[in-house]
Enzyme design. Sequence first.
Site, PDB file in Angstrom:
ATOM      1  N   GLU A   1       0.833  -1.212   0.000  1.00  0.00           N
ATOM      2  CA  GLU A   1       0.000   0.000   0.000  1.00  0.00           C
ATOM      3  C   GLU A   1       0.864   1.256   0.000  1.00  0.00           C
ATOM      4  OE1 GLU A   1      -2.730   0.135   3.273  1.00  0.00           O
ATOM      5  OE2 GLU A   1      -3.584  -1.815   2.766  1.00  0.00           O
TER       6      GLU A   1
ATOM      7  N   CYS B   1       2.935   8.436   1.580  1.00  0.00           N
ATOM      8  CA  CYS B   1       3.316   7.526   2.656  1.00  0.00           C
ATOM      9  C   CYS B   1       3.670   6.187   2.027  1.00  0.00           C
ATOM     10  CB  CYS B   1       2.144   7.376   3.626  1.00  0.00           C
ATOM     11  SG  CYS B   1       2.457   6.185   4.937  1.00  0.00           S
TER      12      CYS B   1
ATOM     13  N   CYS C   1       5.287  -7.129   8.220  1.00  0.00           N
ATOM     14  CA  CYS C   1       6.114  -6.548   9.279  1.00  0.00           C
ATOM     15  C   CYS C   1       6.206  -7.569  10.398  1.00  0.00           C
ATOM     16  CB  CYS C   1       5.441  -5.272   9.793  1.00  0.00           C
ATOM     17  SG  CYS C   1       6.376  -4.407  11.079  1.00  0.00           S
TER      18      CYS C   1
ATOM     19  N   CYS D   1       3.073  -4.992  16.599  1.00  0.00           N
ATOM     20  CA  CYS D   1       2.281  -4.026  17.385  1.00  0.00           C
ATOM     21  C   CYS D   1       0.818  -4.473  17.373  1.00  0.00           C
ATOM     22  CB  CYS D   1       2.414  -2.610  16.816  1.00  0.00           C
ATOM     23  SG  CYS D   1       4.101  -2.013  16.847  1.00  0.00           S
TER      24      CYS D   1
ATOM     25  N   CYS E   1      -2.001  -2.871  15.055  1.00  0.00           N
ATOM     26  CA  CYS E   1      -1.632  -2.585  13.669  1.00  0.00           C
ATOM     27  C   CYS E   1      -1.969  -3.748  12.740  1.00  0.00           C
ATOM     28  CB  CYS E   1      -0.129  -2.278  13.609  1.00  0.00           C
ATOM     29  SG  CYS E   1       0.447  -1.955  11.943  1.00  0.00           S
TER      30      CYS E   1
ATOM     31  N   GLY F   1       5.583  -1.929   7.416  1.00  0.00           N
ATOM     32  CA  GLY F   1       6.988  -2.290   7.588  1.00  0.00           C
ATOM     33  C   GLY F   1       7.707  -1.441   8.612  1.00  0.00           C
TER      34      GLY F   1
ATOM     35  N   SER G   1       9.554   6.803  10.216  1.00  0.00           N
ATOM     36  CA  SER G   1       8.930   6.438  11.488  1.00  0.00           C
ATOM     37  C   SER G   1       9.372   5.051  11.936  1.00  0.00           C
ATOM     38  CB  SER G   1       7.411   6.466  11.301  1.00  0.00           C
ATOM     39  OG  SER G   1       6.765   6.018  12.466  1.00  0.00           O
TER      40      SER G   1
ATOM     41  N   SER H   1       7.533   5.865  17.267  1.00  0.00           N
ATOM     42  CA  SER H   1       6.210   5.408  17.702  1.00  0.00           C
ATOM     43  C   SER H   1       6.300   5.063  19.179  1.00  0.00           C
ATOM     44  CB  SER H   1       5.799   4.179  16.904  1.00  0.00           C
ATOM     45  OG  SER H   1       5.696   4.528  15.544  1.00  0.00           O
TER      46      SER H   1
ATOM     47  N   HIS I   1       3.662   5.731  21.885  1.00  0.00           N
ATOM     48  CA  HIS I   1       2.355   5.131  22.206  1.00  0.00           C
ATOM     49  C   HIS I   1       2.090   4.805  23.672  1.00  0.00           C
ATOM     50  CE1 HIS I   1       1.922   5.088  17.957  1.00  0.00           C
ATOM     51  NE2 HIS I   1       2.491   3.934  17.711  1.00  0.00           N
TER      52      HIS I   1
ATOM     53  N   ASN J   1      -6.852   3.887  14.951  1.00  0.00           N
ATOM     54  CA  ASN J   1      -7.730   3.442  13.882  1.00  0.00           C
ATOM     55  C   ASN J   1      -8.154   2.026  14.195  1.00  0.00           C
ATOM     56  OD1 ASN J   1      -8.595   4.384  11.323  1.00  0.00           O
ATOM     57  ND2 ASN J   1      -6.472   4.989  10.915  1.00  0.00           N
TER      58      ASN J   1
ATOM     59  N   CYS K   1      -4.113   1.273   7.772  1.00  0.00           N
ATOM     60  CA  CYS K   1      -3.031   0.819   6.906  1.00  0.00           C
ATOM     61  C   CYS K   1      -2.943  -0.700   6.962  1.00  0.00           C
ATOM     62  CB  CYS K   1      -1.687   1.348   7.400  1.00  0.00           C
ATOM     63  SG  CYS K   1      -1.706   3.051   7.827  1.00  0.00           S
TER      64      CYS K   1
HETATM   65  N1  SAH Z   1       7.083   0.517  11.766  1.00  0.00           N
HETATM   66  C1  SAH Z   1       7.076   1.944  11.809  1.00  0.00           C
HETATM   67  C2  SAH Z   1       6.275   2.630  10.715  1.00  0.00           C
HETATM   68  C3  SAH Z   1       4.948   2.066  10.321  1.00  0.00           C
HETATM   69  S1  SAH Z   1       3.502   2.421  11.204  1.00  0.00           S
HETATM   70  C4  SAH Z   1       6.669   2.427  13.162  1.00  0.00           C
HETATM   71  O1  SAH Z   1       6.344   1.614  14.035  1.00  0.00           O
HETATM   72  O2  SAH Z   1       6.713   3.623  13.402  1.00  0.00           O
HETATM   73  C5  SAH Z   1       3.228   4.163  11.188  1.00  0.00           C
HETATM   74  C6  SAH Z   1       2.550   4.653  12.456  1.00  0.00           C
HETATM   75  O3  SAH Z   1       1.158   4.253  12.525  1.00  0.00           O
HETATM   76  C7  SAH Z   1       3.181   4.100  13.723  1.00  0.00           C
HETATM   77  O4  SAH Z   1       3.252   5.123  14.683  1.00  0.00           O
HETATM   78  C8  SAH Z   1       2.208   3.040  14.126  1.00  0.00           C
HETATM   79  O5  SAH Z   1       2.356   2.704  15.468  1.00  0.00           O
HETATM   80  C9  SAH Z   1       0.885   3.686  13.770  1.00  0.00           C
HETATM   81  N2  SAH Z   1      -0.242   2.791  13.660  1.00  0.00           N
HETATM   82  C10 SAH Z   1      -0.283   1.546  13.148  1.00  0.00           C
HETATM   83  N3  SAH Z   1      -1.530   1.033  13.198  1.00  0.00           N
HETATM   84  C11 SAH Z   1      -2.297   1.991  13.737  1.00  0.00           C
HETATM   85  C12 SAH Z   1      -3.680   2.061  14.049  1.00  0.00           C
HETATM   86  N4  SAH Z   1      -4.506   1.040  13.825  1.00  0.00           N
HETATM   87  N5  SAH Z   1      -4.132   3.218  14.588  1.00  0.00           N
HETATM   88  C13 SAH Z   1      -3.288   4.258  14.814  1.00  0.00           C
HETATM   89  N6  SAH Z   1      -1.995   4.247  14.546  1.00  0.00           N
HETATM   90  C14 SAH Z   1      -1.490   3.117  14.028  1.00  0.00           C
END
Ligand code: SAH
Length: 349
Positions: free
Chosen positions: A97, A110, A117, A121, A124, A164, A196, A219, A221, A295, A338
């Site tokens: 994507e 983006c 990945c 997380c 995600c 990723g 990121s 990230s 969180h 999300n 995503c």
């Molecule tokens: N692996 C990298 C980049 C990819 S994710 C990272 O961890 O930063 C990009 C951002 O979106 C990250 O901050 C990730 O934690 C966040 N993210 C992923 N899924 C999400 C979701 N469902 N809702 C909100 N943020 C999310």
Amino acid sequence: MSELSEDKIDIKSMYFDELADYVKESGLPAFRAKQIFSWMHEKYVGDVDSMNNIPKDMRQVIKGNGFTVLKEETRQVSKKDGTIKFLFKLYDGQMIETVFMRYSYGNSICISSQAGCRMGCRFCASTIGGLVRNLSASEMLEQVYAAMRLTGERISNIVIMGTGEPLDNYDNVLRFIRLITDEKGYNLSMRNITMSTCGIVPKIYELAKEKLAITLAISLHAPNDEKRRKLMPIAEKYSIKEILDACKEYFEITGRRISFEYSLVKGQNDSREDALELAGLLKGMNCHVNLIPVNTIEERNFEKGDDNSIQNFKLVLEKNLINVTIRRSVGSDIDAACGQLRRKYSVNI
Ligand code: SAH
């Protein structure tokens, strides 16, 4: 040099000097390297036959090798703001994507850095099927180039925030950054790139040493390790303190302000106490916090808080003099998180 498969050479991933060697080895005059590099990275053509000042037999050689071009499998277009989510197909059938966004200051993209990945997380979607493979530099470049070919518009900002973990594909991501900023190619400013990461500490130190003027986004969180471990397995490996120490070093070496991403998950990390603890952590650091209402993804039951709790979280940080914004949600009508479009179109992930 990254290769597409054992017998193919990925010329779009080559630095200029490597391309010059390749041209020489193919028995062609040196000036051809400049032309081919320009066709690939300055004019970002989508097929070898568009290189109309390159002799036909040389074009055949290039075609016989791996000339990475991404094919659009499908797209989703936001009716609200024109955001486009592309699903691209790679040479081996993998889907990735890429999101194209229009802002007042220019177009932003983006990109994904891996197919899948392995960071795991919990909130995600991109990580559900695990890591399939790293993307080559050319596959990252092509997300930018294909999006420009398909929209007819230029891109002025790149965020490496799609599927990723970029620091888990360090060499190819660095190669991508160096190529997209090459003055003989697309010549994007380093300052217009954000990477990121979930915080792979040794790689942050390594990146700092490269002295690139890109923005590093972490990230985070969570305001403490205990809460972070519940959301992100990587927190078992590196503590927040270790991450912040690495960030301080990154800032000292590069002079670039760090960005922290904080996805707000109802009942888990979005209370007033969490905000206060976060403010304490980041006090005195030259940084910026980006709040992202989580999300919701089908496979997990994390919920976003209501607008009030998000605003209150922001206020606490502001009162403590932390730079903070709430991420503007673009493409909210196509906002399957995503990784979800990719999952829908792929078998077995
Ligand atoms: N692996 C990298 C980049 C990819 S994710 C990272 O961890 O930063 C990009 C951002 O979106 C990250 O901050 C990730 O934690 C966040 N993210 C992923 N899924 C999400 C979701 N469902 N809702 C909100 N943020 C999310």
